[in-house]
Each structure stands twice: as C-alpha cells, then as structure tokens.
Design an enzyme around this catalytic site. Structure first.
Site, PDB file in Angstrom:
ATOM      1  N   ARG A  29       0.834  -1.198   0.000  1.00  0.00           N
ATOM      2  CA  ARG A  29       0.000   0.000   0.000  1.00  0.00           C
ATOM      3  C   ARG A  29       0.872   1.251   0.000  1.00  0.00           C
ATOM      4  NH1 ARG A  29      -3.607  -1.540   5.170  1.00  0.00           N
ATOM      5  NH2 ARG A  29      -1.577  -2.444   5.733  1.00  0.00           N
ATOM      6  N   HIS A  89      -0.861   1.643  16.201  1.00  0.00           N
ATOM      7  CA  HIS A  89      -1.080   0.466  17.049  1.00  0.00           C
ATOM      8  C   HIS A  89       0.006   0.388  18.132  1.00  0.00           C
ATOM      9  CE1 HIS A  89      -4.188  -0.946  14.310  1.00  0.00           C
ATOM     10  NE2 HIS A  89      -3.353  -0.803  13.299  1.00  0.00           N
ATOM     11  N   LYS A 118       1.530   2.026   7.270  1.00  0.00           N
ATOM     12  CA  LYS A 118       1.878   1.233   8.449  1.00  0.00           C
ATOM     13  C   LYS A 118       2.758   2.031   9.406  1.00  0.00           C
ATOM     14  CE  LYS A 118       0.842  -2.189   9.482  1.00  0.00           C
ATOM     15  NZ  LYS A 118      -0.352  -2.451  10.326  1.00  0.00           N
ATOM     16  N   TYR A 171      -1.197   4.581  10.521  1.00  0.00           N
ATOM     17  CA  TYR A 171      -1.557   3.609  11.549  1.00  0.00           C
ATOM     18  C   TYR A 171      -0.362   3.436  12.486  1.00  0.00           C
ATOM     19  CZ  TYR A 171      -5.697   2.089   8.928  1.00  0.00           C
ATOM     20  OH  TYR A 171      -6.913   2.035   8.293  1.00  0.00           O
ATOM     21  N   SER A 211     -20.961 -14.053  24.229  1.00  0.00           N
ATOM     22  CA  SER A 211     -19.580 -14.474  24.450  1.00  0.00           C
ATOM     23  C   SER A 211     -19.234 -14.476  25.940  1.00  0.00           C
ATOM     24  CB  SER A 211     -18.616 -13.547  23.696  1.00  0.00           C
ATOM     25  OG  SER A 211     -17.290 -14.000  23.846  1.00  0.00           O
ATOM     26  N   VAL A 222     -11.791  -9.127  17.758  1.00  0.00           N
ATOM     27  CA  VAL A 222     -12.133  -8.246  18.880  1.00  0.00           C
ATOM     28  C   VAL A 222     -11.287  -6.977  18.818  1.00  0.00           C
ATOM     29  CG1 VAL A 222     -12.822 -10.158  20.342  1.00  0.00           C
ATOM     30  CG2 VAL A 222     -10.463  -9.356  20.420  1.00  0.00           C
ATOM     31  N   LEU A 223     -11.833  -5.891  19.352  1.00  0.00           N
ATOM     32  CA  LEU A 223     -11.130  -4.607  19.346  1.00  0.00           C
ATOM     33  C   LEU A 223     -11.511  -3.789  20.558  1.00  0.00           C
ATOM     34  CD1 LEU A 223      -9.397  -2.410  17.893  1.00  0.00           C
ATOM     35  CD2 LEU A 223     -11.541  -1.615  16.864  1.00  0.00           C
ATOM     36  N   VAL A 249      -0.981 -12.616  10.313  1.00  0.00           N
ATOM     37  CA  VAL A 249      -0.322 -11.589   9.512  1.00  0.00           C
ATOM     38  C   VAL A 249      -0.786 -10.206   9.970  1.00  0.00           C
ATOM     39  CG1 VAL A 249      -0.042 -10.648   7.192  1.00  0.00           C
ATOM     40  CG2 VAL A 249      -0.029 -13.127   7.543  1.00  0.00           C
ATOM     41  N   ALA A 250       0.183  -9.358  10.282  1.00  0.00           N
ATOM     42  CA  ALA A 250      -0.140  -8.070  10.897  1.00  0.00           C
ATOM     43  C   ALA A 250      -0.555  -6.998   9.896  1.00  0.00           C
ATOM     44  CB  ALA A 250       1.053  -7.577  11.718  1.00  0.00           C
ATOM     45  N   ALA A 273      -6.825  -9.403  15.194  1.00  0.00           N
ATOM     46  CA  ALA A 273      -6.473  -8.422  16.223  1.00  0.00           C
ATOM     47  C   ALA A 273      -4.973  -8.369  16.485  1.00  0.00           C
ATOM     48  CB  ALA A 273      -7.209  -8.750  17.527  1.00  0.00           C
ATOM     49  N   ILE A 274      -4.172  -8.994  15.630  1.00  0.00           N
ATOM     50  CA  ILE A 274      -2.742  -9.104  15.904  1.00  0.00           C
ATOM     51  C   ILE A 274      -2.047  -7.747  15.930  1.00  0.00           C
ATOM     52  CG2 ILE A 274      -2.090  -9.459  13.483  1.00  0.00           C
ATOM     53  CD1 ILE A 274      -0.630 -11.257  16.610  1.00  0.00           C
ATOM     54  N   ASP A 275      -2.573  -6.753  15.195  1.00  0.00           N
ATOM     55  CA  ASP A 275      -1.986  -5.406  15.253  1.00  0.00           C
ATOM     56  C   ASP A 275      -2.032  -4.834  16.664  1.00  0.00           C
ATOM     57  OD1 ASP A 275      -0.970  -4.739  12.731  1.00  0.00           O
ATOM     58  OD2 ASP A 275      -2.963  -4.351  11.944  1.00  0.00           O
ATOM     59  N   GLU A 306      -6.074   4.674  13.588  1.00  0.00           N
ATOM     60  CA  GLU A 306      -6.982   3.729  14.226  1.00  0.00           C
ATOM     61  C   GLU A 306      -7.708   4.271  15.446  1.00  0.00           C
ATOM     62  OE1 GLU A 306      -2.995   2.944  16.259  1.00  0.00           O
ATOM     63  OE2 GLU A 306      -3.692   3.385  14.225  1.00  0.00           O
TER      64      GLU A 306
END
Length: 371
Positions: free
Chosen positions: A15, A96, A75, A94, A220, A239-240, A298-299, A268-270, A118
């Site tokens: 990107r 994170h 990123k 971004y 949940s 989830v976030l 994969v982030a 949610a790995i980021d 984000e």
C-alpha cells in the site's frame, strides 16, 4: 505545507499513503507534495502519474523525513524510519502503539507529533479511518483461513462450503464489529456453518437480524467461547478495544480441546492478538502450528490487496490531511474533536490514555496540548 509520502518498507506491504489522486488534491489546494520514487508501484501507480498530479518525485526516504512537515504513511514506522523522525514533524499513519513499547519509546524520544488512523473517531462513536481496513481484513480472514484449512498447509483438509452430501466447515467469529461482520458475510457466502459471538446484546441483535437463519449468534462468555472453539474448523479473532491491547480470549489450554488441524486467524494481531498463542507473522511466512492448531497472524493483511486497500484508505484519510495542511493540526483538532482522538504522541508525551495506561507512561491530555 510540504507533505511527504515515503515508500512502505514493512514485509510485503504494497500500500501507499497517498494515491496520485490524493496527491493532486493536496497540490491544487496549494501544498507541496513529495513522493518517494517507486512508492506507488505496489498499487500500479508510476512516478509519471504522480508527476502528472503535480507531485515532486524524490530519491529515497531521507528527503521526506528531513524536509517535510507532514509525513503520510500506511503502516507504523519501522525502526530505521523512526530514527529519521524529528521534533515538530507531523506523522499521520496507523500506529497500534499499545502492544509495541519499542515503537512508542522511539516516537516519544523523537519529539514527533503522531496521529494514529486507528483512534480517530466519528460522530457515531465508530472508527472511520480503521473501518475500511477492517472491512478488507474481515473479508480476507475467510480467504486466508480457507486456504490454511487445506491439508498442504497443515489444516484439517476441510472445504468451508462442503459439497452435496458432506457437511460444510464450522466457522466461529469472535466479535461482531466491522471485522467480524465482514468475516461472517464472506463465510456465509461460501456456504460455511457460521456462529458469531459477542458480549454486546445490541451487536448480537443487529447481526442476528441481518443474517437471520444463515448464521447463529451466541453471547460471548467463557463457557460458550470454549464450547464454540472446540467445535470449530476455523476461528476468526475479531475483537477490538480502541487503542488498547486486545484481550487474550483463547488460551493455550483451549487448543487441546480443538480439532487437530483447525485454524485460528487473529485479525487483532496489530493490537497484540486475542489468542494467547498468537505472534505476528508476515505474508512471506503467514502461518505456524502450535499444539496441532494452525495460526494465521499476519499483521498487515490488507497489504496483500494493496490497490483496493489503498484507495479505500485514502477515501477516509485525505479529508483530515487536507484540513490539517490548511489550518494546522492544532486548529484542525480544536475544530474537530474526533480528529483530536487520533493524537497519540506529542513532543515527548503520550496523549492517548489507553496507550499510556498499557505502557506505563504519564498521560498528557490532548486538551492541554491543543488548548
């Protein structure tokens, strides 16, 4: 204002922060736009297209980090890029930060002003600059998970949609927000047997109404989550908690109750991941196996579909860039409190409360920065 866009250097990140069309919008509004040579090739945008859009092409990232007032990326800056950032410079990308203490420390040390896509909010309380990438990642998670389920990748050898006379694969989506909703849409479209778990009754009502009998919903809690995961062929972690590290909902102990060859996809790995056994991977080496369970973490998932992702991202990031370039970032934030929610780092201080709490920094209120 002089605005620069370097080439992304994260593993398999194609990107770019500004499309030629975005560069033109900034240029016709009186701003100087510098693009690193080759920055847009991952989306099929050549240097000639940027020149035609009235941007200046520069060799390498150094001129951008040295001389541009605003740096626009996709990123989080990598270590070599963070070393080039300087006091008073505006970084718009971004970030994170909550699960990334090294990046946070480097940005604090640099004195840069860092705005995270984000955490910028919208009038509806949602996250409009995160939403398009969440849509992409949610849809991609099913593609990636379906591929990982193939036997040659360590999976169970299950076709999500099944065939006549053979049951479809069971897909569990944890989280009914933007990522989870889009993942469920894709999974349902492929013919999977889909369950969506969330803790918010309003979310469950919304997704239940939309999917009707094509997908089931469950509240949940620990028991329901454990039972659903044990039955699943594919689990999507969606989830976030805005700006904060993701909660670890699936423990390693739960893996022993899962089907050998089942797949976990952690979107949610980021934010650190929502599975205890998650660790960030890359498009070059996307999966690994723990206790016979395939993990895909994969982030930068949307980087694989760079053109779609870049244009979707620019649609929502450009208006804020235009306002900050026109009015200055402080004035833009005074006028727009939703943009102010994006300020994470300023002049050596952490201005986003969830990041400060997670990493042990004193919180500097945004109001004290912008006045």
């Amino acid at each position: 204002m002089r605005i620069g866009c370097p080439k992304e250097i994260k593993n398999h990140e194609y990107r770019v922060g500004l499309t030629p069309e975005s560069a033109r919008e900034l240029a016709v509004n009186g701003h100087e736009v510098w693009i690193e040579s080759g920055a847009g090739l991952g989306i099929g945008a050549t240097d000639e297209e940027y020149r035609a859009a009235r941007a200046t092409i520069v060799d390498g990232p150094d001129p951008i980090f040295a001389d541009c007032e605003m740096v626009v990326k996709v990123k989080e800056p990598q270590a070599v890029e963070r070393a080039k950032l300087r006091e008073g410079q505006l970084l718009y990308t971004y970030l994170h930060l909550a699960p990334d203490p090294e990046q946070t420390a480097d940005l604090v040390k640099s004195g840069v002003t860092a705005i995270a896509y984000e955490t910028v909010t919208g009038p509806d309380g949602l996250l409009p600059l995160l939403k398009p990438m969440s849509q992409v990642a949610g849809r991609m998670s099913i593609q990636a998970g379906a591929a990982a389920l193939q036997k040659e990748h360590g999976g169970r050898g299950v076709l999500l949609g099944g065939v006549p006379g053979v049951m479809p694969g069971k897909v569990v989506v944890i989280g009914g927000g933007v990522v989870g909703f889009n993942a469920a849409q894709m999974a349902v479209g492929l013919g999977g047997q889909v369950s969506i778990l969330d803790r918010n009754p309003e979310v469950l009502d919304k997704v239940g109404t939309f999917f009707e009998n094509r997908a089931s919903t469950r509240f949940s809690n620990r028991s329901n989550l454990h039972e659903a995961v044990a039955e699943a062929d594919l689990v999507i972690g969606a989830v976030l908690i805005p700006g904060a590290a993701a909660p670890k909902l699936i423990t390693r102990e739960m893996l022993s109750d899962m089907k050998p060859g089942a797949v976990l996809v952690d979107v949610a790995i980021d934010q650190g991941g929502c599975f205890e056994t998650s660790k960030a991977t890359t498009h070059a080496d996307p999966t690994y196996i723990v206790d016979n369970i395939v993990h895909y973490c994969v982030a930068n998932m949307p980087g694989a579909v760079a053109r779609t992702s870049t244009y979707a991202l620019n649609n929502v990031t450009l208006p804020h860039a235009l306002r900050m370039a026109r009015d200055g970032w402080k004035e833009a934030m005074r006028r727009d409190p939703h943009l102010a929610e994006g300020l994470n780092i300023h002049a050596g201080g952490v201005t986003y409360q969830a990041v400060a709490e997670e990493l042990g920094y004193d919180h500097v209120p945004v109001s004290s920065v912008i006045g």
